[in-house]
Design a protein around this motif. Sequence first.
Motif, PDB file in Angstrom:
ATOM      1  N   LEU A  41      -2.344 -11.288   6.307  1.00 51.51           N
ATOM      2  CA  LEU A  41      -1.112 -10.013   7.003  1.00 51.51           C
ATOM      3  C   LEU A  41      -1.009  -9.272   5.854  1.00 51.51           C
ATOM      4  O   LEU A  41      -0.704  -7.756   5.828  1.00 51.51           O
ATOM      5  N   TRP A  42      -0.046 -10.137   4.731  1.00 51.11           N
ATOM      6  CA  TRP A  42       0.640 -10.059   3.010  1.00 51.11           C
ATOM      7  C   TRP A  42      -0.552  -8.803   3.055  1.00 51.11           C
ATOM      8  O   TRP A  42       0.290  -7.859   2.210  1.00 51.11           O
ATOM      9  N   GLN A  43      -2.015  -9.427   2.439  1.00 49.44           N
ATOM     10  CA  GLN A  43      -2.202  -8.555   1.827  1.00 49.44           C
ATOM     11  C   GLN A  43      -2.856  -7.308   2.208  1.00 49.44           C
ATOM     12  O   GLN A  43      -2.306  -5.549   1.812  1.00 49.44           O
ATOM     13  N   ASP A  44      -2.818  -6.857   3.705  1.00 45.64           N
ATOM     14  CA  ASP A  44      -3.145  -6.160   4.446  1.00 45.64           C
ATOM     15  C   ASP A  44      -1.630  -5.357   4.289  1.00 45.64           C
ATOM     16  O   ASP A  44      -1.867  -3.615   4.652  1.00 45.64           O
ATOM     17  N   CYS A  45      -0.953  -5.554   4.556  1.00 47.89           N
ATOM     18  CA  CYS A  45       0.386  -4.710   4.492  1.00 47.89           C
ATOM     19  C   CYS A  45       0.815  -3.928   2.735  1.00 47.89           C
ATOM     20  O   CYS A  45       1.683  -2.836   2.527  1.00 47.89           O
ATOM     21  N   GLN A  46      -0.228  -4.863   1.840  1.00 46.54           N
ATOM     22  CA  GLN A  46       0.371  -4.113   0.167  1.00 46.54           C
ATOM     23  C   GLN A  46      -0.632  -2.531   0.384  1.00 46.54           C
ATOM     24  O   GLN A  46      -0.313  -2.076  -0.119  1.00 46.54           O
ATOM     25  N   ALA A  47      -2.388  -2.655   1.417  1.00 43.07           N
ATOM     26  CA  ALA A  47      -2.586  -1.769   1.291  1.00 43.07           C
ATOM     27  C   ALA A  47      -2.143  -0.809   1.384  1.00 43.07           C
ATOM     28  O   ALA A  47      -2.157   0.019   1.446  1.00 43.07           O
ATOM     29  N   ASP A  48      -1.222  -1.112   3.147  1.00 39.99           N
ATOM     30  CA  ASP A  48      -0.527   0.017   3.517  1.00 39.99           C
ATOM     31  C   ASP A  48       0.669   0.880   2.738  1.00 39.99           C
ATOM     32  O   ASP A  48       0.800   1.775   3.328  1.00 39.99           O
ATOM     33  N   LEU A  49       0.592   0.459   1.316  1.00 39.91           N
ATOM     34  CA  LEU A  49       1.997   0.792   1.168  1.00 39.91           C
ATOM     35  C   LEU A  49       0.893   1.376   0.281  1.00 39.91           C
ATOM     36  O   LEU A  49       0.170   1.690  -0.401  1.00 39.91           O
ATOM     37  N   PRO A  50       2.336   3.238   0.207  1.00 44.78           N
ATOM     38  CA  PRO A  50       1.746   3.962  -1.277  1.00 44.78           C
ATOM     39  C   PRO A  50       1.947   3.447  -2.326  1.00 44.78           C
ATOM     40  O   PRO A  50       3.224   3.024  -2.170  1.00 44.78           O
ATOM     41  N   ALA A  51       0.937   4.764  -3.563  1.00 47.67           N
ATOM     42  CA  ALA A  51       2.136   4.036  -4.252  1.00 47.67           C
ATOM     43  C   ALA A  51       3.195   4.783  -4.510  1.00 47.67           C
ATOM     44  O   ALA A  51       3.490   5.741  -4.442  1.00 47.67           O
TER      45      ALA A  51
ATOM     46  N   ARG B 265     -10.097  -8.914  15.690  1.00 42.65           N
ATOM     47  CA  ARG B 265     -10.387  -8.134  14.741  1.00 42.65           C
ATOM     48  C   ARG B 265      -9.630  -7.157  13.739  1.00 42.65           C
ATOM     49  O   ARG B 265     -10.455  -6.487  12.607  1.00 42.65           O
ATOM     50  N   VAL B 266      -8.371  -7.286  13.382  1.00 42.48           N
ATOM     51  CA  VAL B 266      -7.418  -7.073  12.955  1.00 42.48           C
ATOM     52  C   VAL B 266      -7.386  -7.827  11.426  1.00 42.48           C
ATOM     53  O   VAL B 266      -7.450  -7.103  10.811  1.00 42.48           O
ATOM     54  N   LEU B 267      -7.649  -9.403  10.917  1.00 43.35           N
ATOM     55  CA  LEU B 267      -7.406 -10.535  10.466  1.00 43.35           C
ATOM     56  C   LEU B 267      -8.845 -10.905  10.759  1.00 43.35           C
ATOM     57  O   LEU B 267      -9.645 -10.344  11.120  1.00 43.35           O
ATOM     58  N   PRO B 268      -9.070 -11.119   9.587  1.00 39.75           N
ATOM     59  CA  PRO B 268      -9.714 -11.948   8.979  1.00 39.75           C
ATOM     60  C   PRO B 268     -10.792 -12.629  10.157  1.00 39.75           C
ATOM     61  O   PRO B 268     -10.014 -13.695  10.794  1.00 39.75           O
ATOM     62  N   ARG B 269     -11.777 -12.281  11.205  1.00 36.01           N
ATOM     63  CA  ARG B 269     -11.988 -13.611  11.878  1.00 36.01           C
ATOM     64  C   ARG B 269     -12.863 -14.875  11.763  1.00 36.01           C
ATOM     65  O   ARG B 269     -12.347 -16.046  12.402  1.00 36.01           O
ATOM     66  N   PRO B 270     -12.858 -15.187  10.560  1.00 39.64           N
ATOM     67  CA  PRO B 270     -13.474 -16.030  10.345  1.00 39.64           C
ATOM     68  C   PRO B 270     -12.055 -17.578  10.299  1.00 39.64           C
ATOM     69  O   PRO B 270     -11.611 -18.520  10.766  1.00 39.64           O
ATOM     70  N   ALA B 271     -11.260 -16.563   9.765  1.00 37.77           N
ATOM     71  CA  ALA B 271      -9.798 -17.289   9.794  1.00 37.77           C
ATOM     72  C   ALA B 271      -9.050 -17.753  11.294  1.00 37.77           C
ATOM     73  O   ALA B 271      -8.705 -18.493  11.254  1.00 37.77           O
ATOM     74  N   GLY B 272      -9.744 -16.567  12.059  1.00 40.90           N
ATOM     75  CA  GLY B 272      -8.644 -17.284  13.465  1.00 40.90           C
ATOM     76  C   GLY B 272     -10.142 -17.832  14.351  1.00 40.90           C
ATOM     77  O   GLY B 272     -10.215 -19.057  14.797  1.00 40.90           O
TER      78      GLY B 272
END
Length: 179
Positions: free
Chosen positions: A151-161, A105-112
């Motif tokens: 994963l890329w979107q998740d990493c982008q969200a984790d980056l500080p502004a 449940r870290v990445l989208p479940r439908p993709a899994g």
Amino acid sequence: MPLFGLLGLTALHTRQAGAAGWPGVTGYILLSLWLILVAAFTFVEAFILPLIAASSPGFVQSFLELFSGRPGEMDLGVLAAAGPLSGLLYMLGGLLFGLGTVQARVLPRPAGVSLTVSALLPVVVSVLPHAMQRVAAVPMGLSLAWLGYALWQDCQADLPAVTSLARQPGEASLPEALR
């Protein structure tokens, strides 16, 4: 494909390793072994077979038929197991990695779920001609691309502004935090 596949698969696994459990880890290992096997056979096809094609066309033809399920004219011994082994690693690895992704449940479940279903697709299309069986890999590729994008979107969200470090007229050369 195998090199970038290993890098992408490792990134996906690293992101969800703690939560994916044994299915995720086992699926990662099996898919990694499949990619390594594909890399080895692709290397031979691209760089070695052209050099020996004139002197040993029977061997070349038999080697190229390893993954088609049809026996070639030469007995390649233990190499004949490469086709079934590759299929097993691909299907079981994709199935388990997909289940691990759903479990994590870290990445989208439908993709899994899509990855899990697409890993079993080669069994369903095995009655089609060999050239058409390659199409069964498209859903797996799309599922992995979906996971990579997530994963890329998740990493982008984790980056500080990031704020501009350009100096405005009258400002000191270093920000306050660095003085």
